[in-house]
Design an enzyme around this catalytic site. Sequence first.
Site, PDB file in Angstrom:
ATOM      1  N   TYR A  11      38.221  47.232  54.028  1.00  0.00           N
ATOM      2  CA  TYR A  11      37.892  48.655  53.903  1.00  0.00           C
ATOM      3  C   TYR A  11      36.593  48.871  53.104  1.00  0.00           C
ATOM      4  CZ  TYR A  11      38.622  53.523  52.215  1.00  0.00           C
ATOM      5  OH  TYR A  11      38.480  54.856  51.872  1.00  0.00           O
ATOM      6  N   PHE A  81      34.914  40.714  47.463  1.00  0.00           N
ATOM      7  CA  PHE A  81      36.009  41.668  47.684  1.00  0.00           C
ATOM      8  C   PHE A  81      37.310  40.954  48.039  1.00  0.00           C
ATOM      9  CE2 PHE A  81      33.735  45.613  47.663  1.00  0.00           C
ATOM     10  CZ  PHE A  81      32.496  45.392  48.251  1.00  0.00           C
ATOM     11  N   LYS A  85      45.721  43.120  47.745  1.00  0.00           N
ATOM     12  CA  LYS A  85      45.608  44.278  46.844  1.00  0.00           C
ATOM     13  C   LYS A  85      46.784  45.250  46.911  1.00  0.00           C
ATOM     14  CE  LYS A  85      43.810  47.640  49.709  1.00  0.00           C
ATOM     15  NZ  LYS A  85      43.461  49.022  49.533  1.00  0.00           N
ATOM     16  N   ASN A 100      46.209  33.312  45.653  1.00  0.00           N
ATOM     17  CA  ASN A 100      45.129  33.782  46.531  1.00  0.00           C
ATOM     18  C   ASN A 100      43.968  34.366  45.726  1.00  0.00           C
ATOM     19  OD1 ASN A 100      44.172  34.581  49.335  1.00  0.00           O
ATOM     20  ND2 ASN A 100      44.112  36.549  48.277  1.00  0.00           N
ATOM     21  N   SER A 125      39.126  46.812  39.106  1.00  0.00           N
ATOM     22  CA  SER A 125      39.916  48.023  39.327  1.00  0.00           C
ATOM     23  C   SER A 125      40.239  48.711  38.016  1.00  0.00           C
ATOM     24  CB  SER A 125      41.224  47.647  40.039  1.00  0.00           C
ATOM     25  OG  SER A 125      42.119  48.729  40.041  1.00  0.00           O
ATOM     26  N   TYR A 150      49.222  42.182  40.737  1.00  0.00           N
ATOM     27  CA  TYR A 150      47.919  42.504  41.349  1.00  0.00           C
ATOM     28  C   TYR A 150      46.939  42.906  40.244  1.00  0.00           C
ATOM     29  CZ  TYR A 150      44.254  45.564  42.916  1.00  0.00           C
ATOM     30  OH  TYR A 150      43.027  46.159  43.067  1.00  0.00           O
ATOM     31  N   LYS A 154      43.321  41.036  38.465  1.00  0.00           N
ATOM     32  CA  LYS A 154      42.000  41.632  38.211  1.00  0.00           C
ATOM     33  C   LYS A 154      41.574  41.388  36.758  1.00  0.00           C
ATOM     34  CE  LYS A 154      41.159  43.276  42.263  1.00  0.00           C
ATOM     35  NZ  LYS A 154      40.110  42.654  43.099  1.00  0.00           N
ATOM     36  N   ARG A 231      44.661  61.217  39.624  1.00  0.00           N
ATOM     37  CA  ARG A 231      43.803  60.045  39.806  1.00  0.00           C
ATOM     38  C   ARG A 231      42.363  60.491  40.005  1.00  0.00           C
ATOM     39  NH1 ARG A 231      47.984  58.317  38.578  1.00  0.00           N
ATOM     40  NH2 ARG A 231      49.231  56.581  39.421  1.00  0.00           N
TER      41      ARG A 231
HETATM   42  C1  WQD Z   1      47.795  57.565  44.337  1.00  0.00           C
HETATM   43  C2  WQD Z   1      48.763  58.657  43.901  1.00  0.00           C
HETATM   44  C3  WQD Z   1      51.049  57.928  43.849  1.00  0.00           C
HETATM   45  C4  WQD Z   1      51.543  57.279  48.122  1.00  0.00           C
HETATM   46  C5  WQD Z   1      46.471  51.762  43.757  1.00  0.00           C
HETATM   47  C6  WQD Z   1      46.141  50.500  43.015  1.00  0.00           C
HETATM   48  C7  WQD Z   1      44.674  50.443  42.729  1.00  0.00           C
HETATM   49  C8  WQD Z   1      43.941  50.584  44.025  1.00  0.00           C
HETATM   50  C9  WQD Z   1      44.274  51.925  44.644  1.00  0.00           C
HETATM   51  C10 WQD Z   1      43.531  48.513  45.144  1.00  0.00           C
HETATM   52  C11 WQD Z   1      49.835  58.131  42.953  1.00  0.00           C
HETATM   53  C12 WQD Z   1      50.857  59.025  44.887  1.00  0.00           C
HETATM   54  C13 WQD Z   1      50.991  57.572  46.877  1.00  0.00           C
HETATM   55  C14 WQD Z   1      52.571  58.108  48.649  1.00  0.00           C
HETATM   56  C15 WQD Z   1      52.441  59.493  46.702  1.00  0.00           C
HETATM   57  N1  WQD Z   1      44.314  49.541  44.905  1.00  0.00           N
HETATM   58  N2  WQD Z   1      51.445  58.665  46.189  1.00  0.00           N
HETATM   59  N3  WQD Z   1      52.978  59.186  47.912  1.00  0.00           N
HETATM   60  O1  WQD Z   1      48.608  53.698  42.925  1.00  0.00           O
HETATM   61  O2  WQD Z   1      46.679  55.146  42.091  1.00  0.00           O
HETATM   62  O3  WQD Z   1      46.211  52.857  42.928  1.00  0.00           O
HETATM   63  O4  WQD Z   1      45.680  51.898  44.914  1.00  0.00           O
HETATM   64  O5  WQD Z   1      42.456  48.268  44.704  1.00  0.00           O
HETATM   65  O6  WQD Z   1      44.362  49.228  42.125  1.00  0.00           O
HETATM   66  O7  WQD Z   1      46.832  50.493  41.791  1.00  0.00           O
HETATM   67  O8  WQD Z   1      46.873  54.625  44.533  1.00  0.00           O
HETATM   68  O9  WQD Z   1      47.029  55.807  46.679  1.00  0.00           O
HETATM   69  O10 WQD Z   1      48.967  54.323  45.962  1.00  0.00           O
HETATM   70  O11 WQD Z   1      48.604  56.469  44.789  1.00  0.00           O
HETATM   71  O12 WQD Z   1      52.839  60.484  46.050  1.00  0.00           O
HETATM   72  O13 WQD Z   1      53.109  57.881  49.771  1.00  0.00           O
HETATM   73  O14 WQD Z   1      49.460  59.135  45.044  1.00  0.00           O
HETATM   74  O15 WQD Z   1      52.275  58.120  43.160  1.00  0.00           O
HETATM   75  O16 WQD Z   1      50.133  59.157  42.015  1.00  0.00           O
HETATM   76  P1  WQD Z   1      47.190  54.121  43.037  1.00  0.00           P
HETATM   77  P2  WQD Z   1      47.889  55.269  45.586  1.00  0.00           P
END
Ligand code: WQD
Length: 339
Positions: A11, A81, A85, A100, A125, A150, A154, A231
């Site tokens: 991505y 990259f 993840k 990995n 991250s 994960y 990092k 976030r």
């Molecule tokens: C974002 C928000 C969820 C899915 C992770 C990794 C980070 C990076 C990005 C790799 C949170 C909420 C999510 C859903 C929801 N990954 N959510 N329903 O967890 O902040 O970060 O992904 O590099 O390292 O930690 O991202 O998109 O999973 O969640 O409510 O079906 O959306 O609870 O608050 P996250 P996310």
Amino acid sequence: MKILVTGGTGYIGSHTVVELQQQGFEVVIIDNLSNSQIGVIDAITSITGIKPHFEQFDLVNRELTSQFFSRHTDIMGVIHFAAFKAVGESVEKPLKYYRNNLVSLMNILESMSEFNIPNLVFSSSCTVYGQPDELPVSEKAPTKKAESPYGNTKQISEEIIQDTLKSSKMNAIALRYFNPIGAHESAKIGELPLGVPNNLVPFITQTAIGIRQQLSVFGDDYNTPDGTAVRDYIHVVDLAQAHVIAVKRMIELKMKQSFEIFNLGTGTGLSVLDVITSFERVSGEKLNYKIVGRRAGDIEQVWANSDFSNEVLGWKAKKTVDEMTASAWKWEKVYREIV
Ligand code: WQD
């Protein structure tokens, strides 16, 4: 100038390859296609008109990695990259993630010093901060015990790089991503989650297009304005452009020390409901979602202090959340050929 992009059919990797080519760099991609598709090479080519050189093998294989570098000693920089993840999967299969993500990094570092490749940009991250004590979080904030294997890979990777630099002439920049979302304006590349998406935005677009029944919002009892978690969402193209700036900084010998760390975030926190509202606004679709319990391992809120990136790296995120969600939606429709 030749740049190696590992994970370049992924991505963020594919978006970075496009930006590198458009800035005149020659790009070589290594990918084992474990979490991406070979068609991304043609998609990149159709955007830039330049077909990147591609080699498919696993960077966990030390011999193959060394052989590759022996054939490309003119590489000026490596953007790394390639890594697993998925936070949840890393909890179920920790050794798969440690092996990995760490062995591949060590093989790259070994080959870089063996063949005198000077510059490394590492894909890190904001997960390394855990739940920061202070917000917005700056690069000076302490890292916290990772919530997942994960995230721990990092943190350990940054330490491995830092220790390796002490006994080598290499330079490295770690870029700590916040939450990358969205897709290239051409809708020819984008986020391609295989299986059920872990991340919020692909789940939103797959729900809206009818692949998923309903989005579950993980918790609305956080100590945030609307109760849902916050976030720092950043457009993947803004993120990709930061990698080109980082590579140029190294090649032009502008670094102040051999290891630099930069946050890549917008500096603005948005809640889950904010993102849903943005998506509904740009798509005109009413999203089917329900509030459920919190997801294990989630932190409550995080957003970046991006002053250091703005001032020192000379980079600032430009795109709005509506541009992010609109590009994600366009990508989903084009990918499913429903335009
Ligand atoms: C974002 C928000 C969820 C899915 C992770 C990794 C980070 C990076 C990005 C790799 C949170 C909420 C999510 C859903 C929801 N990954 N959510 N329903 O967890 O902040 O970060 O992904 O590099 O390292 O930690 O991202 O998109 O999973 O969640 O409510 O079906 O959306 O609870 O608050 P996250 P996310």
